[in-house]
Design an enzyme around this catalytic site. Structure first.
Site, PDB file in Angstrom:
ATOM      1  N   ASN A   9       0.859  -1.199   0.000  1.00  0.00           N
ATOM      2  CA  ASN A   9       0.000   0.000   0.000  1.00  0.00           C
ATOM      3  C   ASN A   9       0.894   1.248   0.000  1.00  0.00           C
ATOM      4  OD1 ASN A   9      -1.407   2.291   1.071  1.00  0.00           O
ATOM      5  ND2 ASN A   9      -3.067   0.936   1.675  1.00  0.00           N
ATOM      6  N   HIS A  12       0.874   6.323   1.658  1.00  0.00           N
ATOM      7  CA  HIS A  12       1.620   7.294   2.459  1.00  0.00           C
ATOM      8  C   HIS A  12       2.801   7.931   1.730  1.00  0.00           C
ATOM      9  CE1 HIS A  12      -1.166   6.937   5.593  1.00  0.00           C
ATOM     10  NE2 HIS A  12      -1.011   5.625   5.658  1.00  0.00           N
ATOM     11  N   HIS A  45      -5.773   3.683  -1.784  1.00  0.00           N
ATOM     12  CA  HIS A  45      -7.111   4.003  -1.266  1.00  0.00           C
ATOM     13  C   HIS A  45      -7.468   5.410  -1.730  1.00  0.00           C
ATOM     14  CE1 HIS A  45      -9.820   4.386   2.593  1.00  0.00           C
ATOM     15  NE2 HIS A  45     -10.473   4.646   1.490  1.00  0.00           N
ATOM     16  N   ARG A  47      -9.631   8.155  -1.233  1.00  0.00           N
ATOM     17  CA  ARG A  47     -10.595   8.616  -0.216  1.00  0.00           C
ATOM     18  C   ARG A  47     -11.458   9.739  -0.755  1.00  0.00           C
ATOM     19  NH1 ARG A  47     -10.525   7.870   5.330  1.00  0.00           N
ATOM     20  NH2 ARG A  47      -9.105   6.231   6.007  1.00  0.00           N
ATOM     21  N   ARG A  51      -7.151  12.746   0.610  1.00  0.00           N
ATOM     22  CA  ARG A  51      -6.056  13.189   1.493  1.00  0.00           C
ATOM     23  C   ARG A  51      -4.697  12.607   1.097  1.00  0.00           C
ATOM     24  NH1 ARG A  51      -7.656  10.159   7.059  1.00  0.00           N
ATOM     25  NH2 ARG A  51      -9.626  11.190   6.638  1.00  0.00           N
ATOM     26  N   GLU A  72      -8.804   0.510  -3.156  1.00  0.00           N
ATOM     27  CA  GLU A  72      -9.709   0.534  -2.003  1.00  0.00           C
ATOM     28  C   GLU A  72     -10.659   1.723  -2.156  1.00  0.00           C
ATOM     29  OE1 GLU A  72      -6.535  -1.167   1.298  1.00  0.00           O
ATOM     30  OE2 GLU A  72      -7.362   0.844   1.509  1.00  0.00           O
ATOM     31  N   THR A 103      -8.345   3.819   8.472  1.00  0.00           N
ATOM     32  CA  THR A 103      -9.548   2.983   8.477  1.00  0.00           C
ATOM     33  C   THR A 103      -9.641   2.248   9.815  1.00  0.00           C
ATOM     34  OG1 THR A 103      -9.046   2.685   6.141  1.00  0.00           O
ATOM     35  CG2 THR A 103     -10.851   1.380   7.031  1.00  0.00           C
ATOM     36  N   GLU A 153     -11.139  -9.292   3.432  1.00  0.00           N
ATOM     37  CA  GLU A 153      -9.869  -8.885   4.036  1.00  0.00           C
ATOM     38  C   GLU A 153     -10.155  -8.634   5.508  1.00  0.00           C
ATOM     39  OE1 GLU A 153      -7.301  -6.271   1.929  1.00  0.00           O
ATOM     40  OE2 GLU A 153      -6.398  -5.487   3.759  1.00  0.00           O
ATOM     41  N   HIS A 194      -3.919  -4.148   7.819  1.00  0.00           N
ATOM     42  CA  HIS A 194      -3.968  -3.029   8.761  1.00  0.00           C
ATOM     43  C   HIS A 194      -3.024  -3.217   9.942  1.00  0.00           C
ATOM     44  CE1 HIS A 194      -5.761   0.865   9.547  1.00  0.00           C
ATOM     45  NE2 HIS A 194      -5.346   0.624  10.766  1.00  0.00           N
TER      46      HIS A 194
HETATM   47  N1  PXP Z   1      -5.882  -3.060   4.062  1.00  0.00           N
HETATM   48  C1  PXP Z   1      -6.883  -2.148   4.084  1.00  0.00           C
HETATM   49  C2  PXP Z   1      -8.224  -2.571   3.606  1.00  0.00           C
HETATM   50  C3  PXP Z   1      -6.643  -0.824   4.508  1.00  0.00           C
HETATM   51  O1  PXP Z   1      -7.649   0.064   4.506  1.00  0.00           O
HETATM   52  C4  PXP Z   1      -5.332  -0.461   4.883  1.00  0.00           C
HETATM   53  C5  PXP Z   1      -5.037   0.958   5.279  1.00  0.00           C
HETATM   54  O2  PXP Z   1      -5.823   1.337   6.301  1.00  0.00           O
HETATM   55  C6  PXP Z   1      -4.332  -1.424   4.847  1.00  0.00           C
HETATM   56  C7  PXP Z   1      -4.628  -2.707   4.433  1.00  0.00           C
HETATM   57  C8  PXP Z   1      -2.912  -1.102   5.199  1.00  0.00           C
HETATM   58  O3  PXP Z   1      -2.794  -0.791   6.540  1.00  0.00           O
HETATM   59  P1  PXP Z   1      -1.420  -0.177   7.063  1.00  0.00           P
HETATM   60  O4  PXP Z   1      -1.185   1.082   6.316  1.00  0.00           O
HETATM   61  O5  PXP Z   1      -1.678   0.029   8.521  1.00  0.00           O
HETATM   62  O6  PXP Z   1      -0.358  -1.215   6.812  1.00  0.00           O
END
Ligand code: PXP
Length: 241
Positions: A9, A12, A45, A47, A51, A72, A103, A153, A194
């Site tokens: 992901n 960030h 994601h 949003r 953001r 996402e 999330t 998930e 997450h």
């Molecule tokens: N999976 C989903 C569905 C998410 O929404 C997120 C981000 O909130 C993640 C995975 C990745 O989580 P993290 O950034 O905490 O590793």
């Protein structure tokens, strides 16, 4: 033994870019670097408040990425329209609250059920694999099956927090294990995401049949110190050793 896939992901990377309103660091560059270093998919994601990732990022990444893009989205009309147009191979439906930092939990599968069901039908018809981000709850697995999702998930935030704080995590681990078993029996593919760090990811690989881990915040943070290529390789090794 089945290989566990790593979804990287990169939201960030966009957070850092947007903090200064600049055009760098580039999420596209991060997506391509993830691909080069063995990521099995890239997650973003989009949003409602944009953001981090925006439509420009989505279009660029979708155009250039060869491994699957996992988009996402919240279950809204706006996101449905964007997803139908973009046609990402993977879609994960997530809950979204405007004021949350991240999330915070899984979907409420009883809210707006008819809309959710229709959304899943339309996305699947459009050839996207549809996953639902859920709490580790048996009831939600049954609901996800009724809604005809392809995958679930499991939100691992609580489990990862317990590991981080060196608290007892056995009960949460067992909960995730039971949910995974049921989902597999019902024919749903299971993913986890997450809050993962190296430690929590390593512990959760002990549960059989979680096919995909989606990891972002810690991995991008770790990249500051050891580089994104090394951070991805470290997670790949953890998931499959
Ligand atoms: N999976 C989903 C569905 C998410 O929404 C997120 C981000 O909130 C993640 C995975 C990745 O989580 P993290 O950034 O905490 O590793």
């Amino acid at each position: 033994m089945n290989r566990i896939r790593l979804g990287v992901n990169i939201d960030h990377v966009a957070t850092v870019r947007n903090a200064r309103g600049e055009i760098y660091p580039s999420p596209l560059r991060a997506a391509l670097l993830a691909q080069k270093n063995g990521a099995d998919s890239v997650t973003i994601h989009l949003r409602e408040d944009r953001r981090h990732i925006n439509e420009y990022d989505l279009n660029q990444i979708k155009k250039k990425l060869k491994i699957p893009l996992n988009l996402e989205i919240a279950a809204t009309r706006e996101m449905l329209k964007i997803a139908l147009k973009s046609k990402p191979p993977f879609i994960c439906i997530v809950p979204e609250k405007r004021k949350e930092i991240t999330t915070e939990g899984g979907l409420n599968l009883n809210y707006n059920k008819i809309f959710l069901k229709n959304l899943i039908v339309k996305l699947k018809k459009n050839k996207s694999r549809v996953s639902l981000f859920i709490e580790p709850s048996l009831r939600d697995v049954f609901e996800a099956k009724k809604l005809n999702a392809d995958c679930v998930e499991i939100h691992t935030g609580k489990f990862c927090n317990l590991v981080n704080k060196k608290k007892k995590f056995k009960n949460e681990f067992k909960k995730i294990e039971k949910v995974t078993k049921l989902a597999n029996e019902l024919g749903l593919e299971v993913h986890a995401g997450h809050g993962f760090t190296y430690d929590s990811a390593k512990i959760l690989t002990k549960i059989k049949n979680i096919k995909e881990f989606n990891i972002g915040h810690f991995l991008i943070g770790e990249s500051i110190f050891i580089g994104m290529s090394s951070a991805i390789k470290s997670f790949k090794k953890i998931l499959n050793s």
